[in-house]
Design a protein around this motif. Structure first.
Motif, PDB file in Angstrom:
ATOM      1  N   UNK A  32      -7.777  -5.299  -0.759  1.00 47.63           N
ATOM      2  CA  UNK A  32      -6.423  -5.853  -0.831  1.00 47.63           C
ATOM      3  C   UNK A  32      -5.421  -4.753  -1.168  1.00 47.63           C
ATOM      4  N   UNK A  33      -5.744  -3.921  -2.151  1.00 47.98           N
ATOM      5  CA  UNK A  33      -4.836  -2.849  -2.554  1.00 47.98           C
ATOM      6  C   UNK A  33      -4.610  -1.865  -1.407  1.00 47.98           C
ATOM      7  N   UNK A  34      -5.675  -1.486  -0.726  1.00 43.55           N
ATOM      8  CA  UNK A  34      -5.558  -0.538   0.378  1.00 43.55           C
ATOM      9  C   UNK A  34      -4.726  -1.126   1.514  1.00 43.55           C
ATOM     10  N   UNK A  35      -4.950  -2.392   1.830  1.00 45.16           N
ATOM     11  CA  UNK A  35      -4.165  -3.043   2.886  1.00 45.16           C
ATOM     12  C   UNK A  35      -2.685  -3.094   2.521  1.00 45.16           C
ATOM     13  N   UNK A  39       0.350  -1.197   4.507  1.00 46.30           N
ATOM     14  CA  UNK A  39       1.498  -1.960   5.008  1.00 46.30           C
ATOM     15  C   UNK A  39       2.810  -1.389   4.489  1.00 46.30           C
ATOM     16  N   UNK A  40       2.849  -1.005   3.228  1.00 45.39           N
ATOM     17  CA  UNK A  40       4.067  -0.437   2.649  1.00 45.39           C
ATOM     18  C   UNK A  40       4.398   0.915   3.266  1.00 45.39           C
ATOM     19  N   UNK A  41       3.376   1.741   3.502  1.00 43.21           N
ATOM     20  CA  UNK A  41       3.606   3.057   4.112  1.00 43.21           C
ATOM     21  C   UNK A  41       4.109   2.913   5.542  1.00 43.21           C
ATOM     22  N   UNK A  42       3.553   1.975   6.276  1.00 41.58           N
ATOM     23  CA  UNK A  42       3.964   1.761   7.664  1.00 41.58           C
ATOM     24  C   UNK A  42       5.342   1.112   7.723  1.00 41.58           C
ATOM     25  N   UNK A  46       9.088   7.484   7.222  1.00 40.89           N
ATOM     26  CA  UNK A  46      10.058   8.554   7.036  1.00 40.89           C
ATOM     27  C   UNK A  46      10.845   8.509   5.742  1.00 40.89           C
ATOM     28  N   UNK A  47      10.739   7.431   4.990  1.00 41.26           N
ATOM     29  CA  UNK A  47      11.495   7.312   3.753  1.00 41.26           C
ATOM     30  C   UNK A  47      10.757   7.906   2.568  1.00 41.26           C
ATOM     31  N   UNK A  53       3.601   6.295  -0.843  1.00 42.51           N
ATOM     32  CA  UNK A  53       2.419   5.533  -0.458  1.00 42.51           C
ATOM     33  C   UNK A  53       1.410   6.395   0.279  1.00 42.51           C
ATOM     34  N   UNK A  54       1.874   7.338   1.064  1.00 40.53           N
ATOM     35  CA  UNK A  54       0.955   8.247   1.739  1.00 40.53           C
ATOM     36  C   UNK A  54       0.215   9.124   0.731  1.00 40.53           C
ATOM     37  N   UNK A  55       0.890   9.521  -0.338  1.00 40.44           N
ATOM     38  CA  UNK A  55       0.222  10.288  -1.395  1.00 40.44           C
ATOM     39  C   UNK A  55      -0.877   9.449  -2.047  1.00 40.44           C
ATOM     40  N   UNK A  56      -0.614   8.172  -2.247  1.00 36.38           N
ATOM     41  CA  UNK A  56      -1.636   7.282  -2.818  1.00 36.38           C
ATOM     42  C   UNK A  56      -2.845   7.239  -1.887  1.00 36.38           C
TER      43      UNK A  56
END
Length: 64
Positions: A32-35, A39-42, A46-47, A53-56
């Motif tokens: 669930x956390x990974x999904x 979703x937040x990164x996508x 560019x923001x 989120x990509x660092x996570x």
């Protein structure tokens, strides 16, 4: 929600199994956390939030 707090949600068990298999997660909560992080990164490409989120995702947190 402040860091370290938990939220309770009800999710279909079959959907969690599919996500867990697809994402290679070790547990239901990790699936669930990974999904959510994906979703937040996508959702914010560019923001500055996307970078966070990509660092996570690059962290050892999700390494198998």
């Amino acid at each position: 929600m402040p860091k370290g707090r938990t939220a309770r949600v009800i999710v279909d068990a079959g959907m969690i199994r599919e996500a867990r298999n697809m994402l290679g997660a070790r547990s239901n909560s990790q699936a669930v956390e990974l999904a959510m992080v994906l979703a937040l990164a996508i959702g914010t490409p560019g923001g500055t939030e996307a970078a966070k989120y990509l660092e996570i995702l690059r962290s050892d947190r999700f390494k198998v």
